[in-house]
Each structure stands twice: as structure tokens, then as C-alpha cells.
Scaffold this active site. Structure first.
Site, PDB file in Angstrom:
ATOM      1  N   LYS A 161       0.823  -1.215   0.000  1.00 16.83           N
ATOM      2  CA  LYS A 161       0.000   0.000   0.000  1.00 16.83           C
ATOM      3  C   LYS A 161       0.856   1.263   0.000  1.00 16.83           C
ATOM      4  O   LYS A 161       0.506   2.245  -0.652  1.00 16.83           O
ATOM      5  CB  LYS A 161      -0.952   0.009   1.195  1.00 16.83           C
ATOM      6  CG  LYS A 161      -2.097  -0.982   1.027  1.00 16.83           C
ATOM      7  CD  LYS A 161      -3.121  -0.831   2.124  1.00 16.83           C
ATOM      8  CE  LYS A 161      -4.250  -1.833   1.946  1.00 16.83           C
ATOM      9  NZ  LYS A 161      -5.226  -1.799   3.041  1.00 16.83           N
ATOM     10  N   LYS A 183      -4.390  -9.560  -6.453  1.00 17.10           N
ATOM     11  CA  LYS A 183      -5.639  -9.904  -5.766  1.00 17.10           C
ATOM     12  C   LYS A 183      -6.809  -9.089  -6.324  1.00 17.10           C
ATOM     13  O   LYS A 183      -6.635  -7.937  -6.706  1.00 17.10           O
ATOM     14  CB  LYS A 183      -5.424  -9.567  -4.280  1.00 17.10           C
ATOM     15  CG  LYS A 183      -6.512  -9.986  -3.358  1.00 17.10           C
ATOM     16  CD  LYS A 183      -6.278  -9.460  -1.945  1.00 17.10           C
ATOM     17  CE  LYS A 183      -6.609  -7.980  -1.841  1.00 17.10           C
ATOM     18  NZ  LYS A 183      -6.685  -7.475  -0.455  1.00 17.10           N
ATOM     19  N   LYS A 210     -11.006  -4.239  -3.579  1.00 15.72           N
ATOM     20  CA  LYS A 210     -12.027  -3.210  -3.783  1.00 15.72           C
ATOM     21  C   LYS A 210     -11.465  -1.867  -4.230  1.00 15.72           C
ATOM     22  O   LYS A 210     -12.185  -1.054  -4.788  1.00 15.72           O
ATOM     23  CB  LYS A 210     -12.920  -2.970  -2.561  1.00 15.72           C
ATOM     24  CG  LYS A 210     -12.481  -3.423  -1.233  1.00 15.72           C
ATOM     25  CD  LYS A 210     -13.453  -3.020  -0.143  1.00 15.72           C
ATOM     26  CE  LYS A 210     -13.400  -3.960   1.025  1.00 15.72           C
ATOM     27  NZ  LYS A 210     -12.115  -3.955   1.753  1.00 15.72           N
TER      28      LYS A 210
END
Ligand code: TYM
Length: 345
Positions: A112, A197, A200
Site C-alpha cells: 500500500k 488480488k 475493492k
């Protein structure tokens, strides 16, 4: 009775990955066999750049989707993290047990932060300490099991380490939890890039099936999934990740086995078509229930109110015990505290 805790972040619209990796088991299995809590972890959604109005909307939407997926508030506890102060109270204590090095080793933190920096943004400190808040979420409830997708296992391992360390230093306070992951679809991959992955926060969304996508959109996304250059339908996660992902999704939707299913199909096209149909059918009842819940926002708010009350009562004794164990005095009537102060060395 076994205590189960798990959560979902309202950082974006929930996906098929969330459903197959976690939510589906919460509703079908966990709530019926354990004393369980399912939390929309809204504080976690503040660790990256966010729009306050969107977080509010997504928090309600995530709650409705949890209920639409079959969670029954008469059977389990559904609530918002920010409604129960015990999470942040405990998080600080655990920050005093965790180390900086441990936090920086977390894979999600590395991924991230790389993304934030790529866009020229600055990394919030809360992104670094996020796994500690997650540990607090889990440990506050004396949790035995944490049903999650594969990507959260490292965070649950950290939670175990922190619980053991705290117990060793300050006396037995926490149950040491363990992660449970589904046999199939523990890591649903992005349909356009099967090496990452299905998440969202994906920017384009073309490789992500959202739980509220219309059937035609779901079909399009699945039919356009990137596959591999071969011709035969084989199940091989390393060499044929796109195909393996479709086989896993189909297996998870139909209760089959990806390896066995690979023998059933001769062409990629027929596999994609059946996978698309299976996903549409899986999502249909959930979408119907979601529509009904949207028409009754008062019901969802009531569930959250009751859930928070129950969760608070469950968390408070453990968090208070942790405060005592680590060396903090209780804020009680003068007499009790006075005695403790006078006799303390
Ligand atoms: P989150 O919101 O990213 O995801 C919620 C759950 O869905 C699973 N999941 C997936 N499973 C399979 N394939 C995928 N592509 C996929 N994407 C998501 C996740 O593993 C997770 O189980 N940090 C957590 C939220 C959290 C939490 C907790 C979970 C906060 N506190 C305490 C358990 C216990 C997260 O970001 O999940």
C-alpha cells in the site's frame, strides 16, 4: 463456546473476493456454530486518503451487504468499529507491545505504501499502525478464530504474537486466536491481472466483480477475463493463473473442485460462460435482499445500534483487564485509588 470475530473495511464496494474468501462462510457456517461478531471496520478506512461522505455511505452499504449475505442479527453481532471505543483503547496498549520493525515487515503495508508513493501522496502513520488496530479488534473479544481470506493471515499471525508477548509480560489476559481460510478461493485474483488480488480499491474495476454489479456487467467481466496462451483447460496456479482463477471461482460457486472441473471443459469459452452464469446465480439472492434492505434504512441503523451495545459489553471486561495488567490505575472512587497509591512502591 467458540468466539469468532472478523471484519471488512468500507474502503470501496465489496467484491466477489470478499464474499468467497470471507463473508460467505460467516453467514453459512460461522454464525451458526460460534458466538460471533462481524464488524464493519470504518476506522481502518481512514488509513488511506478518503472522502468522509463516501466512508459513511460505504459503511452503511457494507452493513446492508453483510445482512443481505445472510448474517442474522438475532444470531450474531453486527456493528461498526467506531461505535465501540474499546478497539482504540486497546490499540494503544498493543502499540506499546508491538515493534516498529514488525509493522514495517507487513506485506500489505509495503504494497500500500508503494501505491501511495507512486501517486505522489504521503503515507498516513495510521497505515503503519493499522495491523495493531486489527489485533485490538480481535483480542478485545477473546476471539478463538478469525475467518479471513489468505491476504489477512499475516495480520492474524501478528495478532497471535502480540497476544503471546502481552500475556508473557503482564500476565494472562488474551486468548491467542487463529486464522481460518476457505479451502477454495482463499485468494480470488483480478480477472484482468491474475497475478494480483481482486481488491475493492482497484482503479479501473474491469477485473473486479462487485457484489452489486448487474448480471450483464458480471457476465462481461468474466467473459473478458484474461486467460493464458495455451489451449487445454488445466488447473495450474503458477503456470496458468488466469485459468486457475476461473476454475477456483467456478468451484467455489458450485461447491466443486477446481482440479476435477478442469477435466470437464474443452474450451476456455465454455468455462467462462459457466463461470459467469454461476457467479450471477450466486449473487442474485444477495442482490435481492440488499434491495429490500435499502428500502428500510431504519432497520439497518437499529441493527448497528443493538450490535454496538452488545459488542461494548463483550469487549469492556477484557480491555479493562489489559489496562490493569499493563500498569494503569483504575479510575475509581478516591478511597480505592488512594490506597493503591499509598502502598505502591
Ligand atoms: P478487507 O476489507 O480487505 O477484506 C475483508 C475480507 O475479505 C477477504 N478478501 C478476500 N478473500 C479472497 N480473495 C480476495 N480477493 C479477497 N479480498 C478480500 C479478506 O481476507 C478479509 O477476510 N484488515 C482487514 C479487515 C479487518 C479485520 C479485522 C479482519 C480489520 N480488523 C479483524 C479480521 C479481523 C481487511 O482489510 O479486510
Amino acid at each position: 463456546m467458540t468466539r469468532v470475530f472478523s471484519g471488512v473495511q468500507p474502503t470501496g464496494h465489496l467484491t466477489l473476493g470478499n464474499y468467497l474468501g470471507a463473508m460467505r462462510r460467516w453467514a453459512a457456517v460461522d454464525q451458526h456454530r460460534a458466538d460471533s461478531l462481524f464488524c464493519v471496520v470504518d476506522l481502518h478506512a481512514l488509513t488511506v486518503e478518503h472522502d468522509p461522505a463516501r466512508v459513511r455511505r460505504l459503511s452503511l452499504q457494507a452493513t446492508s451487504l453483510l445482512l443481505a449475505s445472510g448474517l442474522d442479527p438475532e444470531v450474531c453481532t453486527v456493528y461498526l468499529q467506531s461505535h465501540v471505543d474499546e478497539h482504540t483503547r486497546l490499540s494503544y496498549l498493543l502499540e506499546c507491545v508491538a515493534t516498529d520493525g514488525e509493522m514495517r515487515r507487513m506485506i500489505q503495508y509495503k504494497e500500500k505504501t508503494a501505491k501511495v508513493r507512486e501517486r505522489g501522496g504521503s503515507v498516513r502513520l495510521s497505515l503503519l499502525t493499522y495491523p495493531v488496530l486489527m489485533a485490538a479488534d480481535i483480542l478485545a473479544y477473546g476471539t478463538d478464530e478469525v475467518p479471513v481470506g489468505e491476504d489477512q493471515v499475516q495480520h492474524v499471525e501478528l495478532t497471535r504474537d502480540l497476544a503471546v508477548r502481552f500475556n508473557q509480560r503482564y500476565g494472562h489476559t488474551f486468548v491467542v486466536p487463529k486464522a481460518t481460510v476457505p479451502e477454495v478461493a482463499a485468494r480470488v485474483m483480478n480477472l484482468q491481472d491474475p497475478t494480483t488480488k481482486m481488491g475493492k480499491s482497484d482503479e479501473s474495476g474491469s477485473g473486479v466483480v462487485y457484489l452489486l454489479d448487474e448480471p450483464e456487467v458480471v457476465r462481461k467481466k468474466v467473459m473478458r477475463a484474461v486467460t493464458d496462451s495455451g489451449r487445454e483447460v488445466v488447473y495450474d496456479r503458477d503456470e496458468r493463473p488466469g485459468l486457475a482463477n476461473l476454475l477456483e471461482i467456478l468451484a467455489a460457486c458450485t461447491g466443486g473442485d477446481p482440479e476435477a472441473l478442469s477435466g470437464v471443459y474443452e474450451t476456455y469459452g465454455s468455462l467462462k460462460k459457466d463461470t459467469a452464469d454461476a457467479v450471477v446465480e450466486l449473487l442474485r439472492p444477495l442482490q435481492e435482499r440488499h434491495r429490500a434492505l435499502c428500502a428500510d434504512p431504519g432497520y439497518v441503523e437499529g441493527v448497528l445500534r443493538d450490535g454496538a451495545e452488545r459488542a461494548r459489553a463483550m469487549a469492556r471486561p477484557t480491555v479493562d483487564a489489559a489496562y490493569r495488567a499493563i500498569g494503569l490505575l483504575p479510575a475509581v472512587a478516591d478511597t480505592g485509588a488512594g490506597v493503591a497509591l499509598n502502598t505502591a512502591r
